[in-house]
Design a protein around this motif. Sequence first.
Motif, PDB file in Angstrom:
ATOM      1  N   GLY A 186       0.823  -1.208   0.000  1.00 60.80           N
ATOM      2  CA  GLY A 186       0.000   0.000   0.000  1.00 60.80           C
ATOM      3  C   GLY A 186       0.850   1.248   0.000  1.00 60.80           C
ATOM      4  O   GLY A 186       2.081   1.191   0.057  1.00 60.80           O
TER       5      GLY A 186
ATOM      6  N   GLN B 280      -4.950   7.789   2.497  1.00 61.57           N
ATOM      7  CA  GLN B 280      -5.523   6.556   3.019  1.00 61.57           C
ATOM      8  C   GLN B 280      -6.012   5.676   1.864  1.00 61.57           C
ATOM      9  O   GLN B 280      -6.622   6.181   0.921  1.00 61.57           O
ATOM     10  CB  GLN B 280      -6.672   6.863   3.977  1.00 61.57           C
ATOM     11  CG  GLN B 280      -6.292   7.781   5.132  1.00 61.57           C
ATOM     12  CD  GLN B 280      -5.062   7.314   5.904  1.00 61.57           C
ATOM     13  OE1 GLN B 280      -4.874   6.112   6.120  1.00 61.57           O
ATOM     14  NE2 GLN B 280      -4.227   8.253   6.323  1.00 61.57           N
ATOM     15  N   SER B 281      -5.744   4.382   1.974  1.00 58.46           N
ATOM     16  CA  SER B 281      -6.064   3.439   0.906  1.00 58.46           C
ATOM     17  C   SER B 281      -7.295   2.609   1.235  1.00 58.46           C
ATOM     18  O   SER B 281      -7.550   2.289   2.400  1.00 58.46           O
ATOM     19  CB  SER B 281      -4.883   2.482   0.678  1.00 58.46           C
ATOM     20  OG  SER B 281      -3.695   3.186   0.382  1.00 58.46           O
TER      21      SER B 281
ATOM     22  N   ALA C 267      -9.093  -1.030   1.135  1.00 57.42           N
ATOM     23  CA  ALA C 267      -8.626  -2.414   1.191  1.00 57.42           C
ATOM     24  C   ALA C 267      -9.743  -3.361   0.802  1.00 57.42           C
ATOM     25  O   ALA C 267     -10.928  -3.070   0.979  1.00 57.42           O
ATOM     26  CB  ALA C 267      -8.121  -2.749   2.597  1.00 57.42           C
TER      27      ALA C 267
ATOM     28  N   GLU D  34      -5.095 -10.034   1.609  1.00 57.56           N
ATOM     29  CA  GLU D  34      -5.427  -8.627   1.749  1.00 57.56           C
ATOM     30  C   GLU D  34      -4.797  -7.847   0.604  1.00 57.56           C
ATOM     31  O   GLU D  34      -3.607  -7.975   0.319  1.00 57.56           O
ATOM     32  CB  GLU D  34      -4.934  -8.062   3.076  1.00 57.56           C
ATOM     33  CG  GLU D  34      -5.413  -6.644   3.328  1.00 57.56           C
ATOM     34  CD  GLU D  34      -5.161  -6.184   4.744  1.00 57.56           C
ATOM     35  OE1 GLU D  34      -6.045  -5.532   5.323  1.00 57.56           O
ATOM     36  OE2 GLU D  34      -4.084  -6.481   5.271  1.00 57.56           O
ATOM     37  N   ARG D  35      -5.616  -7.064  -0.070  1.00 59.88           N
ATOM     38  CA  ARG D  35      -5.152  -6.282  -1.218  1.00 59.88           C
ATOM     39  C   ARG D  35      -5.546  -4.817  -1.036  1.00 59.88           C
ATOM     40  O   ARG D  35      -6.593  -4.506  -0.466  1.00 59.88           O
ATOM     41  CB  ARG D  35      -5.761  -6.824  -2.513  1.00 59.88           C
ATOM     42  CG  ARG D  35      -5.307  -8.247  -2.837  1.00 59.88           C
ATOM     43  CD  ARG D  35      -3.933  -8.247  -3.476  1.00 59.88           C
ATOM     44  NE  ARG D  35      -3.292  -9.553  -3.407  1.00 59.88           N
ATOM     45  CZ  ARG D  35      -2.272  -9.915  -4.191  1.00 59.88           C
ATOM     46  NH1 ARG D  35      -1.805  -9.066  -5.088  1.00 59.88           N
ATOM     47  NH2 ARG D  35      -1.707 -11.099  -4.057  1.00 59.88           N
ATOM     48  N   TRP D  36      -4.708  -3.952  -1.568  1.00 62.83           N
ATOM     49  CA  TRP D  36      -4.932  -2.515  -1.458  1.00 62.83           C
ATOM     50  C   TRP D  36      -5.195  -1.948  -2.847  1.00 62.83           C
ATOM     51  O   TRP D  36      -4.506  -2.282  -3.804  1.00 62.83           O
ATOM     52  CB  TRP D  36      -3.704  -1.837  -0.833  1.00 62.83           C
ATOM     53  CG  TRP D  36      -3.372  -2.431   0.500  1.00 62.83           C
ATOM     54  CD1 TRP D  36      -2.508  -3.460   0.749  1.00 62.83           C
ATOM     55  CD2 TRP D  36      -3.949  -2.075   1.757  1.00 62.83           C
ATOM     56  NE1 TRP D  36      -2.496  -3.758   2.085  1.00 62.83           N
ATOM     57  CE2 TRP D  36      -3.376  -2.920   2.737  1.00 62.83           C
ATOM     58  CE3 TRP D  36      -4.875  -1.112   2.151  1.00 62.83           C
ATOM     59  CZ2 TRP D  36      -3.703  -2.845   4.072  1.00 62.83           C
ATOM     60  CZ3 TRP D  36      -5.198  -1.023   3.493  1.00 62.83           C
ATOM     61  CH2 TRP D  36      -4.614  -1.883   4.437  1.00 62.83           C
TER      62      TRP D  36
ATOM     63  N   ARG E 286      -4.966   0.800  -5.537  1.00 59.54           N
ATOM     64  CA  ARG E 286      -3.871   1.750  -5.744  1.00 59.54           C
ATOM     65  C   ARG E 286      -4.319   3.194  -5.570  1.00 59.54           C
ATOM     66  O   ARG E 286      -5.427   3.574  -5.958  1.00 59.54           O
ATOM     67  CB  ARG E 286      -3.259   1.563  -7.130  1.00 59.54           C
ATOM     68  CG  ARG E 286      -4.202   1.938  -8.272  1.00 59.54           C
ATOM     69  CD  ARG E 286      -3.550   1.683  -9.610  1.00 59.54           C
ATOM     70  NE  ARG E 286      -4.383   2.160 -10.715  1.00 59.54           N
ATOM     71  CZ  ARG E 286      -4.080   2.003 -11.991  1.00 59.54           C
ATOM     72  NH1 ARG E 286      -2.961   1.366 -12.332  1.00 59.54           N
ATOM     73  NH2 ARG E 286      -4.876   2.475 -12.938  1.00 59.54           N
ATOM     74  N   THR E 287      -3.445   3.994  -4.977  1.00 58.14           N
ATOM     75  CA  THR E 287      -3.670   5.434  -4.898  1.00 58.14           C
ATOM     76  C   THR E 287      -2.970   6.145  -6.047  1.00 58.14           C
ATOM     77  O   THR E 287      -3.213   7.326  -6.287  1.00 58.14           O
ATOM     78  CB  THR E 287      -3.179   5.995  -3.556  1.00 58.14           C
ATOM     79  OG1 THR E 287      -1.770   5.719  -3.426  1.00 58.14           O
ATOM     80  CG2 THR E 287      -3.930   5.357  -2.392  1.00 58.14           C
TER      81      THR E 287
ATOM     82  N   MET F 216       1.018   0.592   6.748  1.00 62.45           N
ATOM     83  CA  MET F 216       0.790  -0.027   5.448  1.00 62.45           C
ATOM     84  C   MET F 216       1.924  -0.988   5.112  1.00 62.45           C
ATOM     85  O   MET F 216       3.093  -0.717   5.423  1.00 62.45           O
ATOM     86  CB  MET F 216       0.696   1.053   4.369  1.00 62.45           C
ATOM     87  CG  MET F 216      -0.466   2.012   4.561  1.00 62.45           C
ATOM     88  SD  MET F 216      -2.068   1.187   4.505  1.00 62.45           S
ATOM     89  CE  MET F 216      -2.126   0.706   2.792  1.00 62.45           C
TER      90      MET F 216
END
Length: 316
Positions: free
Chosen positions: A38, A45-46, A48, A61-63, A65-66, A269
């Motif tokens: 992340g 803030q991302s 999830a 667990e995956r984030w 993308r920002t 993160m």
Amino acid sequence: MTDKGNLRLRAATYGRIRAFFAARGVLEVETPILSAAGNTDPNIQSFATRFSGHVDAGARERWMRTSPEFPMKRLLAAGVGDCYELGRVFRDGEAGGRHNPEFTMLEWYRVGWDEAKLAREVIDLLETLLLEAGRTFDIVETTYRGLFHDTLGVDPLTDPLERLQAPLSDAGIDPRGLERDDWLDLLMTHRIQPGFPVDRITVVSDYPASQCALARIRPDDPPVAKRFEAYVGPYEVANGYHELNDATEQRERFERDNAKRRARGVAEMPIDENLLAVLDAMPDCAGVAIGVERLLMVLARTDAIADVLAFPFSEA
């Protein structure tokens, strides 16, 4: 639903962006939206989500993308050369008149360039898009230090905190937990940006070293980050760097970010180990990201981001 004219404006803008880079031999790429790592930036803030398939497929667990920055840098390290991506990114908590949690980012990298050369290409792209819309703009290039001095009479790099706080004395800001860079950001957003003329492109360079993010630091006295931002009128539309390609230093920055997150009571993160594994091999380059909706707002002459979205977050 937004005005049909603004839907056509978005489509035309995408076409012009792609034509701009095709003419310059810059490759369009597409990178993952979901990642096992992340963004460590304490101010971003991302979102999830969780993968429910076979465990051999990777981290559950995956984030979201920002930005596409980390995978694009992995492509650069693999030798793909000059490249850009035009795609959706996601930031939790950012919703309002000028923000939407889901938006479009244009990001590109130029091998062998520094931030000053890339800033000129950003101006070229902005002028191309604005001229197509019948808009003309003056161009002003300045340094972060010069901008603060000329606008507020303060030195953002050396003045004591009390002097930086003074121009905000009537703004009703709660000072608890705010650090020096927070006050500098408030001065920019509350006292400097609103005064930028609507018919001007302003490019600001040489940010404080403490705001380096993923940029290299130039050892001036005091040191400054090799970073620039571009504004169209009062809107920040671009953020560019002469990119750091030192994995050891980048790991230290990620860890400092997570330390700030702990201090703020915000979740840490996971660090992008895939990026760090190849960062030393990334060629000397400069990169920049542009918020496309901000640019569309300028082209459409609106202050509301909802006007340039098919459906804003509240209606999605």
